[in-house]
Design a protein around this motif. Structure first.
Motif, PDB file in Angstrom:
ATOM      1  N   GLU A 217       0.743  -1.479  -0.602  1.00  0.00           N
ATOM      2  CA  GLU A 217       0.027   0.485  -0.048  1.00  0.00           C
ATOM      3  C   GLU A 217       1.010   0.963   0.460  1.00  0.00           C
ATOM      4  OE1 GLU A 217      -3.637   1.613   2.142  1.00  0.00           O
ATOM      5  OE2 GLU A 217      -2.520   0.284   3.504  1.00  0.00           O
ATOM      6  N   LEU A 218       2.170   0.783   0.731  1.00  0.00           N
ATOM      7  CA  LEU A 218       2.937   2.864   0.839  1.00  0.00           C
ATOM      8  C   LEU A 218       3.956   2.595  -0.460  1.00  0.00           C
ATOM      9  CD1 LEU A 218       4.582   4.172   2.825  1.00  0.00           C
ATOM     10  CD2 LEU A 218       6.235   2.881   3.214  1.00  0.00           C
ATOM     11  N   ILE A 219       3.667   1.363  -1.368  1.00  0.00           N
ATOM     12  CA  ILE A 219       4.415   1.801  -2.447  1.00  0.00           C
ATOM     13  C   ILE A 219       3.957   2.472  -3.629  1.00  0.00           C
ATOM     14  CG2 ILE A 219       5.195  -0.305  -3.711  1.00  0.00           C
ATOM     15  CD1 ILE A 219       6.824  -1.582  -1.720  1.00  0.00           C
ATOM     16  N   GLY A 220       2.851   2.040  -3.228  1.00  0.00           N
ATOM     17  CA  GLY A 220       1.616   2.006  -4.563  1.00  0.00           C
ATOM     18  C   GLY A 220       1.112   3.554  -4.284  1.00  0.00           C
ATOM     19  N   MET A 221       1.070   4.141  -2.939  1.00  0.00           N
ATOM     20  CA  MET A 221       1.257   5.725  -2.708  1.00  0.00           C
ATOM     21  C   MET A 221       2.191   6.504  -2.926  1.00  0.00           C
ATOM     22  SD  MET A 221      -0.696   5.321   1.179  1.00  0.00           S
ATOM     23  CE  MET A 221      -0.100   4.705   1.844  1.00  0.00           C
ATOM     24  N   LEU A 222       3.512   5.837  -2.723  1.00  0.00           N
ATOM     25  CA  LEU A 222       4.696   6.574  -3.112  1.00  0.00           C
ATOM     26  C   LEU A 222       4.187   6.378  -4.877  1.00  0.00           C
ATOM     27  CD1 LEU A 222       7.463   5.424  -0.779  1.00  0.00           C
ATOM     28  CD2 LEU A 222       6.818   7.649  -1.302  1.00  0.00           C
ATOM     29  N   ASP A 223       4.140   5.190  -5.502  1.00  0.00           N
ATOM     30  CA  ASP A 223       4.705   5.670  -6.957  1.00  0.00           C
ATOM     31  C   ASP A 223       3.825   6.530  -7.583  1.00  0.00           C
ATOM     32  OD1 ASP A 223       4.415   4.204  -9.417  1.00  0.00           O
ATOM     33  OD2 ASP A 223       3.886   2.408  -9.289  1.00  0.00           O
ATOM     34  N   ALA A 224       2.452   6.945  -6.979  1.00  0.00           N
ATOM     35  CA  ALA A 224       1.713   7.621  -7.461  1.00  0.00           C
ATOM     36  C   ALA A 224       2.034   8.933  -7.401  1.00  0.00           C
ATOM     37  CB  ALA A 224       0.569   7.653  -6.739  1.00  0.00           C
ATOM     38  N   TYR A 225       3.072   9.436  -6.649  1.00  0.00           N
ATOM     39  CA  TYR A 225       3.296  10.453  -5.584  1.00  0.00           C
ATOM     40  C   TYR A 225       4.616  11.024  -6.401  1.00  0.00           C
ATOM     41  CZ  TYR A 225       3.803  13.931  -2.295  1.00  0.00           C
ATOM     42  OH  TYR A 225       4.671  15.583  -1.019  1.00  0.00           O
ATOM     43  N   MET A 226       5.298   9.682  -7.271  1.00  0.00           N
ATOM     44  CA  MET A 226       6.679  10.267  -7.768  1.00  0.00           C
ATOM     45  C   MET A 226       5.923  10.711  -9.058  1.00  0.00           C
ATOM     46  SD  MET A 226      10.058   7.952  -6.607  1.00  0.00           S
ATOM     47  CE  MET A 226       8.716   6.715  -6.292  1.00  0.00           C
ATOM     48  N   ASP A 227       4.831   9.525  -9.912  1.00  0.00           N
ATOM     49  CA  ASP A 227       3.964   9.897 -10.531  1.00  0.00           C
ATOM     50  C   ASP A 227       3.975  11.243 -11.240  1.00  0.00           C
ATOM     51  OD1 ASP A 227       5.504   8.196 -12.135  1.00  0.00           O
ATOM     52  OD2 ASP A 227       3.084   7.387 -11.941  1.00  0.00           O
ATOM     53  N   ALA A 228       3.117  11.632 -10.257  1.00  0.00           N
ATOM     54  CA  ALA A 228       2.248  13.129 -10.146  1.00  0.00           C
ATOM     55  C   ALA A 228       3.315  14.324 -10.279  1.00  0.00           C
ATOM     56  CB  ALA A 228       1.009  13.770  -8.977  1.00  0.00           C
ATOM     57  N   ALA A 229       4.535  13.350  -9.332  1.00  0.00           N
ATOM     58  CA  ALA A 229       5.785  14.494  -9.498  1.00  0.00           C
ATOM     59  C   ALA A 229       6.140  15.731 -10.918  1.00  0.00           C
ATOM     60  CB  ALA A 229       6.300  14.848  -7.939  1.00  0.00           C
ATOM     61  N   ASP A 230       6.300  14.758 -11.342  1.00  0.00           N
ATOM     62  CA  ASP A 230       7.179  14.987 -12.543  1.00  0.00           C
ATOM     63  C   ASP A 230       6.692  13.892 -13.688  1.00  0.00           C
ATOM     64  OD1 ASP A 230       8.934  15.685 -14.312  1.00  0.00           O
ATOM     65  OD2 ASP A 230      11.201  15.501 -13.032  1.00  0.00           O
ATOM     66  N   GLU A 231       6.423  14.142 -14.910  1.00  0.00           N
ATOM     67  CA  GLU A 231       5.621  13.261 -16.084  1.00  0.00           C
ATOM     68  C   GLU A 231       6.611  13.107 -16.495  1.00  0.00           C
ATOM     69  OE1 GLU A 231       5.332  16.564 -19.453  1.00  0.00           O
ATOM     70  OE2 GLU A 231       3.764  15.724 -18.540  1.00  0.00           O
ATOM     71  N   GLN A 232       8.165  13.236 -16.153  1.00  0.00           N
ATOM     72  CA  GLN A 232       9.665  12.915 -17.164  1.00  0.00           C
ATOM     73  C   GLN A 232       9.835  11.709 -16.065  1.00  0.00           C
ATOM     74  OE1 GLN A 232      12.868  15.423 -17.931  1.00  0.00           O
ATOM     75  NE2 GLN A 232      10.978  16.962 -18.084  1.00  0.00           N
ATOM     76  N   ILE A 233       9.589  11.482 -14.901  1.00  0.00           N
ATOM     77  CA  ILE A 233       9.931  10.793 -13.755  1.00  0.00           C
ATOM     78  C   ILE A 233       9.214   8.856 -14.297  1.00  0.00           C
ATOM     79  CG2 ILE A 233      10.040   9.540 -11.326  1.00  0.00           C
ATOM     80  CD1 ILE A 233      10.550  12.158 -10.288  1.00  0.00           C
ATOM     81  N   GLU A 234      10.342   7.775 -14.520  1.00  0.00           N
ATOM     82  CA  GLU A 234      10.008   6.522 -14.796  1.00  0.00           C
ATOM     83  C   GLU A 234       9.564   5.801 -13.395  1.00  0.00           C
ATOM     84  OE1 GLU A 234      10.728   2.827 -17.631  1.00  0.00           O
ATOM     85  OE2 GLU A 234      11.684   4.335 -17.501  1.00  0.00           O
ATOM     86  N   VAL A 235       8.511   5.160 -12.789  1.00  0.00           N
ATOM     87  CA  VAL A 235       9.143   4.333 -11.590  1.00  0.00           C
ATOM     88  C   VAL A 235       8.248   2.980 -11.868  1.00  0.00           C
ATOM     89  CG1 VAL A 235       7.261   4.427  -9.328  1.00  0.00           C
ATOM     90  CG2 VAL A 235       8.090   6.581 -11.131  1.00  0.00           C
ATOM     91  N   ILE A 236       8.926   2.156 -11.150  1.00  0.00           N
ATOM     92  CA  ILE A 236       8.819   0.297 -11.944  1.00  0.00           C
ATOM     93  C   ILE A 236       8.922   0.308  -9.796  1.00  0.00           C
ATOM     94  CG2 ILE A 236       9.741  -1.616 -12.501  1.00  0.00           C
ATOM     95  CD1 ILE A 236      11.219   0.119 -15.082  1.00  0.00           C
ATOM     96  N   THR A 237       7.887  -0.675  -9.975  1.00  0.00           N
ATOM     97  CA  THR A 237       7.893  -0.945  -8.433  1.00  0.00           C
ATOM     98  C   THR A 237       7.734  -2.704  -8.580  1.00  0.00           C
ATOM     99  OG1 THR A 237       5.593  -1.742  -8.605  1.00  0.00           O
ATOM    100  CG2 THR A 237       6.008  -0.037  -8.199  1.00  0.00           C
ATOM    101  N   GLU A 238       8.518  -3.483  -7.426  1.00  0.00           N
ATOM    102  CA  GLU A 238       9.015  -4.691  -7.408  1.00  0.00           C
ATOM    103  C   GLU A 238      10.044  -4.769  -8.710  1.00  0.00           C
ATOM    104  OE1 GLU A 238       6.618  -8.587  -6.817  1.00  0.00           O
ATOM    105  OE2 GLU A 238       5.997  -6.842  -6.476  1.00  0.00           O
ATOM    106  N   TYR A 239      11.031  -4.090  -8.851  1.00  0.00           N
ATOM    107  CA  TYR A 239      11.888  -4.059 -10.162  1.00  0.00           C
ATOM    108  C   TYR A 239      13.221  -5.174  -9.833  1.00  0.00           C
ATOM    109  CZ  TYR A 239      15.930  -3.299 -13.147  1.00  0.00           C
ATOM    110  OH  TYR A 239      17.350  -2.701 -13.845  1.00  0.00           O
ATOM    111  N   ALA A 240      12.863  -6.364 -11.168  1.00  0.00           N
ATOM    112  CA  ALA A 240      13.682  -7.388 -11.203  1.00  0.00           C
ATOM    113  C   ALA A 240      14.714  -7.283 -11.289  1.00  0.00           C
ATOM    114  CB  ALA A 240      12.568  -9.002 -11.576  1.00  0.00           C
ATOM    115  N   ILE A 241      16.109  -7.555 -10.159  1.00  0.00           N
ATOM    116  CA  ILE A 241      17.145  -7.308 -10.631  1.00  0.00           C
ATOM    117  C   ILE A 241      17.853  -9.269 -11.181  1.00  0.00           C
ATOM    118  CG2 ILE A 241      19.407  -7.036  -9.907  1.00  0.00           C
ATOM    119  CD1 ILE A 241      18.126  -5.301  -7.834  1.00  0.00           C
TER     120      ILE A 241
END
Length: 335
Positions: A217-241
């Motif tokens: 839930e926290l990750i979902g909120m932060l994802d939206a927060y960063m998306d809203a801050a700058d349209e040039q930011i790309e956010v990937i959650t649960e990033y596989a390495i």
């Protein structure tokens, strides 16, 4: 006496997992979703009761266990389709839903792996062979597998729900001023966003006597927060390495232009110092495996009286390459 007895510790693990599943289901408020998730949980609970009765000699119930877990599997996918796509699943067959979720890359990698495993090992076999009978071991493993799948699937659903809710709240509030930070480099920009986010996040905490967050839930909120801050930011959650024969999963990969960084989130506990030490080692491991040199370890505040955040930088050289981790955490919990 049955040839196979599920160890008590494993049975307890199933009960603990069912308790966690119910807690996650309770985080939804939409009546249709609540009803659907309740039906899925009921099928799993009935399967568990059939398993216990089967051990007393009614071994035909072991096959009924798998039929119940199959119902839970199909029901969970319907509710996932409803949450993850925003569309109603009622007019779609289970096959169409599975096909859509798989072909459109809706499910995250770890969820997809469990999805394929349950479908191939349990649902397909029992669906296509009406003469098939299952043993106690197989019935037990079917419950373990559906619990694991449903639990991880709920995480993705919770993340999506939180993302949508945060986007709606940000659009209504009118207080977000991204222009103040867009001229900074990516690391500085995300640090400032996380500190700003910390002012609001305690109002979203779960519970009162023992406040906490669902991590996704926290990750979902932060994802939206960063998306809203700058349209040039790309956010990937649960990033596989990739890391040899296995994969590591960072909470976030954030990119902007040529810059990228990893973010790892830790739920606040009394031992913030321990969280910082373990989280820092974990993040350095992810950074080394990914080749990314910047990372942020973020521990959010739980209460409004602890929103003053400490920001400090830690550097480490690995093979003459400087790795930089910025720790952001509540001052009050560290004192």
């Amino acid at each position: 006496m049955p040839l196979f007895m599920a160890p008590l510790s494993l049975k307890d693990d199933i009960m603990d997992l069912l308790k966690l599943i119910k807690e996650k289901c309770d985080s939804f408020s939409d009546p249709e979703i609540v009803q659907g998730l309740g039906s899925v949980t009921s099928h799993i609970e009935i399967a568990e009761r059939h398993l216990d009765k089967g051990k007393t000699g009614e071994d035909y119930l072991f096959t009924d266990v798998v039929y119940r877990t199959n119902q839970a599997f199909e029901g969970s996918l319907k509710e996932a389709y409803r949450v993850l796509t925003g569309n109603k699943p009622e007019k779609l067959t289970p096959y169409k839903i599975e096909q859509y979720l798989e072909q459109n890359s809706i499910l995250k990698e770890r969820v997809l792996s469990l999805f394929k495993n349950y479908r191939e090992e349990w649902r397909n076999k029992s669906t296509h062979d009406y003469k098939l009978y299952f043993s106690e071991q197989e019935a037990f493993l079917a419950i373990v597998n559906i619990c694991a799948f449903f639990n991880i699937l709920l995480d993705q659903m919770i993340e999506k729900k939180a993302y949508i809710q945060e986007k709606i709240e940000l659009s209504k509030s009118g207080t977000f001023t991204p222009k103040q930070i867009q001229d900074k480099n990516l690391l500085e920009q995300i640090i400032q966003l996380l500190v700003k986010f910390s002012n609001d996040v305690p109002s979203k905490v779960q519970g009162t006597s023992m406040p906490r967050y669902f991590e996704r839930e926290l990750i979902g909120m932060l994802d939206a927060y960063m998306d809203a801050a700058d349209e040039q930011i790309e956010v990937i959650t649960e990033y596989a390495i990739p890391a040899g024969e296995r994969k590591l999963y960072a909470d976030f990969l954030v990119r902007k232009g040529e810059s990228s960084l990893l973010i790892e989130i830790k739920n606040p506990t009394k031992s913030i110092a321990t969280l910082l030490n373990h989280g820092k080692e974990q993040l350095f491991t992810y950074m080394n495996a990914s080749g990314i040199n910047d990372g942020i370890l973020y521990i959010p505040p739980l209460r409004n009286d602890s929103t003053k955040m400490i920001t400090r930088e830690v550097e480490l050289k690995i093979d003459d390459v400087k790795k930089r981790v910025v720790e952001i955490f509540p001052e009050k919990y560290f004192a």
